[in-house]
Design an enzyme around this catalytic site. Sequence first.
Site, PDB file in Angstrom:
ATOM      1  CB  CYS A 267       6.422 -37.921 -22.367  1.00 44.77           C
ATOM      2  SG  CYS A 267       8.123 -37.329 -22.327  1.00 44.77           S
TER       3      CYS A 267
ATOM      4  CG  HIS B 243       4.457 -34.359 -20.264  1.00 46.09           C
ATOM      5  ND1 HIS B 243       4.165 -35.567 -19.675  1.00 46.09           N
ATOM      6  CD2 HIS B 243       5.797 -34.330 -20.433  1.00 46.09           C
ATOM      7  CE1 HIS B 243       5.295 -36.246 -19.485  1.00 46.09           C
ATOM      8  NE2 HIS B 243       6.302 -35.520 -19.942  1.00 46.09           N
TER       9      HIS B 243
ATOM     10  CD  GLU C  11       0.619 -35.052 -19.170  1.00 42.78           C
ATOM     11  OE1 GLU C  11       0.467 -35.022 -20.406  1.00 42.78           O
ATOM     12  OE2 GLU C  11       1.593 -35.598 -18.607  1.00 42.78           O
TER      13      GLU C  11
HETATM   14  N1  GLN Z   1      12.216 -41.233 -19.932  1.00 42.98           N
HETATM   15  C1  GLN Z   1      11.852 -40.599 -21.165  1.00 42.98           C
HETATM   16  C2  GLN Z   1      12.819 -39.484 -21.541  1.00 42.98           C
HETATM   17  O1  GLN Z   1      13.527 -38.968 -20.704  1.00 42.98           O
HETATM   18  C3  GLN Z   1      10.430 -40.075 -21.096  1.00 42.98           C
HETATM   19  C4  GLN Z   1      10.252 -38.939 -20.148  1.00 42.98           C
HETATM   20  C5  GLN Z   1       8.821 -38.680 -19.771  1.00 42.98           C
HETATM   21  O2  GLN Z   1       7.950 -39.507 -20.016  1.00 42.98           O
HETATM   22  N2  GLN Z   1       8.544 -37.546 -19.161  1.00 42.98           N
HETATM   23  O3  GLN Z   1      12.858 -39.096 -22.661  1.00 42.98           O
END
Ligand code: GLN
Length: 550
Positions: free
Chosen positions: A386, A512, A514
């Site tokens: 992300c 994600h 994970e």
């Molecule tokens: N802050 C970034 C976004 O909102 C990444 C979010 C995250 O890593 N979950 O896109």
Amino acid sequence: MREVQTKFIFITGGVVSSLGKGVTTAALGRLLKARGKKVSILKIDPYINIDPGTMNPYEHGEVFVTADGAETDQDLGHYERFIDEELIHESNFTTGQIYQSLIDAERRGDFLGKTVEEVPHVTNEIIRRIHAAAEKTKAEVLLVELGSTLGDIKGMAFLEAFRILRHKEGRDNCLSVHVTLLPHLNTTGELKTRPAQYSVRDLRSYGLPTNVLVARADKDISDEVLDKLSITCDIDREAIVPMSTTKNIYDVPVRLEQRGLGEYIDKKLGLGGTTSNLKEWAGMVEKIEKLKHEQDLEIAIVGKYVELTDAYISVSEAVKSAGLAHDRGVKIRWVNAEDIEKEGPRLLDGVNGVVVPGGFGDRGIEGKIMTANWCRENKVPYLGLCLGMQVLTIEFARHVLGEETANSAEFDPKTKHPVIHLMEAQQSVYTKGGTMRLGNYPCKLIDGSLAKEAYGEDEIEERHRHRYEFNNEYREQLENAGLRVAGTTPDDVLVEIVEVKDHPFMVGSQFHPEFKSRPNRAHPLFNAFVGAAIKKTAPSTTRTAKKKAL
Ligand code: GLN
């Protein structure tokens, strides 16, 4: 009407918090699943927030995202990893959600003429939600864990709801498990049972029995202590389960089963004479134990909440599970991104691979960009999750494309080169809670990419939690400079995975992965990442990495 009579197991905690109640609940779930039951787990969090999505990880640890897009308590991560069942929105609720639905109903006029009160309205709403979780998951056994510690005012309405539910569902269909602490005093060398007696008594004063007592201690617990607990707390001797602290949480179901808890619960809830099959699970536990002594692979996780490693629990578990799939013990090096800003990437010296996990806000961002730069230039395997994918993109735009001011609009709204920008769907969103792009979305994998090789599939589905995205205006330039777009939404609009072409493994995913990793089924991307990290260490080693998960 429910098709099956669900059996309910209520799990409460006494004396102190942080007893490992979440792990105990997850372990109970695995124990019952290994006895052939369809199990699901519900976590109740007695705080006013609607969900943990707006909380700082220091307050709450990791925010776990379910496939259907709920931002939930990190215990749900333990539950999914232990029972290997997808959980849903209904698998976690808070006091805030209870009040919100009641207040909305009151304003609509659903209670016209009536006073809305803690009992029966709050308790009814709690029971309605417990039933909803049972119905939707079709669980034969639903474990219901109450966050907080007995004695907390915030937990009281839930205990009353458990009492009523037990009365309505029938005592044979409900079981109350209490997790408590036996403190140790160095002066006498004893484990003390008095606090446990008091917390069992306390639970009884709310009208709830303790059918099973899980006694936690940092020391081994003698039979004598267990006998004493049985008499003083008036609990069946076979229902008192000692649980000394373990470094390997996956061992807990095996230990509970060895203590006869599976049989006891079967008998108490009339589960029909189940037999346990924890063989494969126990094999995994043994392998984890063995590999603990051979942690020869070091993976850095570079984040900003590294003092509280719980904030990245699904990430570190996913890395370790991928190590397990390759028969390698993994040591995690926790690195604070802000320390890299001060001391430079030398803090990463000697690691075999680096993970940059998700995050929000600009603190530590430059340290993460320095990390990506170091990994790219030194050809060290890098997995960006992300925010980690966004960081990979910014670094590449700055140093390969030569746009030195490239940034994400999240960190520099006025940047001339917003290679990461706010998603279109987010531009009219002004409220913070539950408004990100959340949960499962499909992603098409591109031929010839490392991601496609890792997954071995054309299309995948992964969980998301973000507002910003790869800016397509830079796609062509970045691709021409050597960045590979390896995955997109099926309509080709949103970039979901990027990779650095001239690198053994530098991959970033907007989702994600994970959250979908399991201890006994490593996630393909983590698997491929650890595989690359192994090759980086010792290409000449006689050990060959097994691709297959356990
Ligand atoms: N802050 C970034 C976004 O909102 C990444 C979010 C995250 O890593 N979950 O896109």
